[in-house]
Design an enzyme around this catalytic site. Structure first.
Site, PDB file in Angstrom:
ATOM      1  CB  ILE A   1      42.998  79.906  26.559  1.00  0.00           C
ATOM      2  CG1 ILE A   1      43.952  78.910  25.882  1.00  0.00           C
ATOM      3  CG2 ILE A   1      42.981  81.239  25.807  1.00  0.00           C
ATOM      4  CD1 ILE A   1      45.363  79.383  25.720  1.00  0.00           C
ATOM      5  CE  LYS A   2      42.139  87.721  32.036  1.00  0.00           C
ATOM      6  NZ  LYS A   2      42.915  88.726  32.777  1.00  0.00           N
ATOM      7  CD  GLN A   3      41.427  86.405  23.735  1.00  0.00           C
ATOM      8  OE1 GLN A   3      41.514  87.586  24.074  1.00  0.00           O
ATOM      9  NE2 GLN A   3      42.397  85.762  23.064  1.00  0.00           N
TER      10      GLN A   3
ATOM     11  CG  LEU B   1      49.141  82.480  26.964  1.00  0.00           C
ATOM     12  CD1 LEU B   1      50.422  83.008  27.597  1.00  0.00           C
ATOM     13  CD2 LEU B   1      49.453  81.852  25.605  1.00  0.00           C
ATOM     14  CD1 TRP B   2      45.707  87.978  31.600  1.00  0.00           C
ATOM     15  CD2 TRP B   2      46.546  86.016  32.266  1.00  0.00           C
ATOM     16  NE1 TRP B   2      45.433  87.826  32.940  1.00  0.00           N
ATOM     17  CE2 TRP B   2      45.923  86.626  33.377  1.00  0.00           C
ATOM     18  CE3 TRP B   2      47.148  84.763  32.436  1.00  0.00           C
ATOM     19  CZ2 TRP B   2      45.899  86.040  34.640  1.00  0.00           C
ATOM     20  CZ3 TRP B   2      47.109  84.171  33.687  1.00  0.00           C
ATOM     21  CH2 TRP B   2      46.492  84.804  34.766  1.00  0.00           C
TER      22      TRP B   2
END
Length: 352
Positions: free
Chosen positions: A238-240, A200-201
Site C-alpha cells: 500500500i502506498k499512502q 495500490l496508491w
C-alpha cells in the site's frame, strides 16, 4: 549517512521521533519487515509461486536488498501533473531512459512509471531493475480539470513488458471511486494470475474532506480506512501519504467511527498516526510505503529523512519518493534517495 547525521538532520524533533514508545498498537502485534518477510507472511497466502518470486525480486534488489524494506522511484508525474510542469526543473527526464538510470544509480528496489516509458526501454532494462507499471492515471488535458483515474493499458501488456508488479491509484471518496474499485480489483486479480505483485496508491479525494481550514485528506482515520479497502482488494503493498492529522470522520460527520480510534488506537504523535495506517494494512501483513510528497526545495532532504524515520518506527516498509529526487540535478537526486535508504539501513532506528 551515519546515524549521527540522521540525528542532526532531525534537529529539535530528534528526541521525540527516535525515542518515542508507542502505546497504541504494541510492536509485538505488528508483522514488521525483515529478510524473511515473503516466507513469513506471503508464503501462507493465496499468492502463486510466481507472485512470491516477483515479490522477492523487489525485496532483493538495490541498496536495501535483504532487509525487508523497499525504496521505489515513482515517476508518473508526466501524466499526473503534466510533463512540462514536472520536468522543467530538470529536462533530462523527458527522456525515459534517465528515469531508469536514476532508479538504478540510486540503488532503488524498483522503478514505477508509465506504460510508454517502460515500453520504450523494456528490452534494455527489464532484466536490470524490477519494473512496476502504473496502469491508470488522472490526465490533466480535460477542461475544466477533472480528477478521475482511468486505465491507460492492460495488465497483460504490463506482463509483456517484463514487469514484476503493477501499480494503480484509487481516489477513495470520489464520485468515481466505485468504478475505480471494481476496475482495479479486477486488474489486480489478473496481475496475480500472471504472477505479478500489486501495489495500490490509496488516495482520498473529495472536496468535502476539507473543512474549517483543515485538510482531512491526510487524516489518519480516512487514510487508514483507504488502506483497509486497498488490502481488501488484495494489494500486496500500500502506498499512502503520511498522516498529518486525525478526526476526519467526526469533523465531517460521515461514515462510522469509534472514540477509541482517537484515544486508545492513536495519539497526535506522528509515529502513532502512521502506525494506525500500518494497523489497517492487516497489522503490516501488507507493507505500507509512504510517499515523499512534492518538492519544497532546500528542505526536501530533511523532510524526506523525517518521513522515513516515522514510517520505519511506525512499522512501515519504506518510502516511494519521486519529485524530490528528479526535480534536482541527477547527482543530488541520487544523494537524496540514498539518504532515505540510510534510515532503513540504520540498526539504531528501531520499531517504536
Amino acid at each position: 549517512m551515519t546515524y549521527e547525521n540522521i540525528v542532526s538532520m532531525l534537529g529539535p524533533d530528534a528526541e521525540a521521533l527516535l525515542h518515542h514508545e508507542s502505546k497504541t498498537f504494541r510492536k509485538e502485534q505488528l508483522h514488521v519487515p525483515g529478510p524473511d518477510f515473503v516466507d513469513r507472511i506471503f508464503a501462507q497466502t493465496n499468492r502463486s509461486p510466481q507472485v512470491l518470486r516477483n515479490l522477492q525480486q523487489l525485496f532483493s534488489h538495490g541498496r536495501l536488498a535483504g532487509t525487508g524494506y523497499i525504496s521505489i522511484l515513482p515517476i508518473d508525474q508526466g501524466i499526473e501533473h503534466t510533463a512540462g510542469a514536472s520536468f522543467a526543473p530538470n529536462p533530462i527526464y523527458f527522456d525515459p531512459e534517465n528515469i531508469l538510470k536514476l532508479a538504478m544509480e540510486g540503488g532503488c528496489n524498483a522503478v514505477a512509471t508509465t506504460f510508454g516509458n517502460l515500453a520504450m526501454m523494456s528490452r534494455k532494462y527489464a532484466h536490470k531493475i524490477p519494473f512496476i507499471v502504473k496502469i491508470n492515471h488522472n490526465e490533466l488535458l480535460t477542461y475544466p480539470t477533472k480528477y478521475n483515474q482511468i486505465m491507460f493499458g492492460s495488465v497483460d501488456e504490463a506482463w509483456n513488458l517484463g514487469a514484476a508488479a503493477v501499480g494503480a491509484t484509487i481516489y477513495f471518496g470520489s464520485e468515481e471511486s466505485s468504478r475505480q474499485i471494481i476496475e482495479v480489483s479486477e486488474a489486480f486479480e489478473r496481475a496475480h494470475q500472471l504472477g505479478m505483485t500489486t501495489i495500490l496508491w490509496c488516495y482520498t479525494r473529495n472536496n468535502a474532506f476539507k473543512k474549517d481550514g483543515k485538510d482531512y485528506h491526510v487524516a489518519a482515520d480516512l487514510t487508514g480506512q483507504a488502506n483497509h479497502l486497498g488490502v481488501t482488494i488484495q494489494a500486496d503493498i500500500i502506498k499512502q501519504k503520511l498522516p498529518e492529522t486525525n478526526g476526519g470522520f467526526t469533523a465531517i460527520n460521515f461514515s462510522k467511527s469509534d472514540k477509541r480510534m482517537y484515544s486508545e488506537l492513536s495519539t497526535d504523535h506522528p509515529i502513532d498516526l502512521c502506525r494506525y495506517q500500518v494497523a489497517n494494512c492487516y497489522m503490516g501483513r501488507a507493507g505500507l510505503i509512504n510517499s515523499g510528497g512534492e518538492s519544497q526545495g532546500e528542505t526536501d532532504l530533511q523532510q524526506s529523512v523525517r518521513t522515513a524515520v516515522i514510517n520505519k518506527r511506525a512499522g512501515g516498509m519504506g518510502l516511494i519518493l519521486g519529485r524530490r529526487a528528479f526535480q534536482r540535478e541527477f547527482a543530488e537526486g541520487v544523494e537524496l534517495i540514498n539518504a532515505v535508504q540510510d534510515v532503513y539501513l540504520a540498526n539504531e532506528i528501531t520499531i517504536a
